[in-house]
Design an enzyme around this catalytic site. Structure first.
Site, PDB file in Angstrom:
ATOM      1  N   GLY A  44       0.575  -1.320  -0.094  1.00  0.00           N
ATOM      2  CA  GLY A  44      -0.041   0.018   0.005  1.00  0.00           C
ATOM      3  C   GLY A  44       0.815   1.229   0.005  1.00  0.00           C
ATOM      4  N   ASP A 102      -5.764   2.344  10.457  1.00  0.00           N
ATOM      5  CA  ASP A 102      -7.041   2.213  10.687  1.00  0.00           C
ATOM      6  C   ASP A 102      -7.463   1.856  12.098  1.00  0.00           C
ATOM      7  OD1 ASP A 102      -9.712   1.626  10.110  1.00  0.00           O
ATOM      8  OD2 ASP A 102      -9.769  -0.070   8.840  1.00  0.00           O
ATOM      9  N   PHE A 151     -14.127   3.830   3.459  1.00  0.00           N
ATOM     10  CA  PHE A 151     -13.089   2.766   2.593  1.00  0.00           C
ATOM     11  C   PHE A 151     -12.577   3.650   1.465  1.00  0.00           C
ATOM     12  CE2 PHE A 151     -11.114  -0.292   0.462  1.00  0.00           C
ATOM     13  CZ  PHE A 151     -10.530  -1.252   1.602  1.00  0.00           C
ATOM     14  N   VAL A 152     -11.302   3.890   1.290  1.00  0.00           N
ATOM     15  CA  VAL A 152     -10.589   4.719   0.247  1.00  0.00           C
ATOM     16  C   VAL A 152      -9.681   3.743  -0.519  1.00  0.00           C
ATOM     17  CG1 VAL A 152     -10.862   6.906   1.665  1.00  0.00           C
ATOM     18  CG2 VAL A 152      -8.722   5.408   2.076  1.00  0.00           C
TER      19      VAL A 152
END
Ligand code: IMP
Ligand code: MG
Length: 177
Positions: A44, A102, A151-152
């Site tokens: 990510g 998160d 949520f991205v």
């Protein structure tokens, strides 16, 4: 289906701000003999790490971390992490570069594993912070944007391995089939 939440320009500007903060806070602590070890978490943080690194003005070395969770879910405790050899980390300042914090489980486990390698310090730089879902008491030391519980995807972040290549960060909207 995907609404732009943070544009390429907004991301680039905030990455410059973060790079200045990171460079300033380590400038007196690192040297060519003892560089900052900057560790993006794959996959990510590929783009965030690449962009941040190129804006840093201090001596650094690049290493990668990898976090993976088994299966399709994000079940707590099912997370594994891969870290570099302890000899590379000992007696160095370490900076974990993460796309998003998160629940906090990922960086909590990463930081614990890194602390065991006897570094001089371990800090976390996260582009996004989603504080609403935190389940462990940990915060990133450097934070780009705080976002709501949504949520991205994009700029490295995925939904089931899709959308990583988007140059912006988008919000996934409900899709009714
Ligand atoms: P945590 O362990 O719950 O803090 O989750 C951190 C990891 O979950 C991040 O490194 C991401 O890979 C992933 N993640 C959490 N929220 C999102 C999101 O909104 N979009 C994409 N990936 C996310
Ligand atoms: Mg991640």
């Amino acid at each position: 289906m995907i609404k732009v939440l943070l544009s390429e320009e907004a991301i680039a500007q905030q990455v410059r701000v973060l790079a200045r903060e990171v460079s300033a806070s380590y400038s007196a602590l690192v040297s060519i003999a003892r560089p900052l070890v900057v560790m993006p978490v794959l996959k990510g943080s590929l783009f965030f790490g690449a962009d941040l690194l190129r804006q840093l003005t201090i001596p650094l070395r690049l290493e990668f971390l990898r976090a993976s969770s088994y299966g399709l879910g994000t079940v707590s405790g099912a997370l594994t992490s891969e870290i570099p050899d302890a000899a590379l980390l000992q007696d160095h300042h370490l900076l974990v570069v993460e796309d998003i914090v998160d629940t906090g489980q990922t960086i909590f486990k990463m930081v614990a594993a890194l602390e065991a390698c006897h570094p001089l310090s371990v800090k976390v730089c996260a582009l996004l912070d989603k504080p609403a879902r935190r389940s462990v008491p940990i915060e990133a030391d450097f934070r780009g944007f705080t976002i709501a519980d949504q949520f991205v995807v994009g700029y490295g972040m995925d939904l089931a391995e899709r959308y990583r290549e988007l140059p912006y960060i988008g919000e996934l909207e409900e899709c009714n089939f």
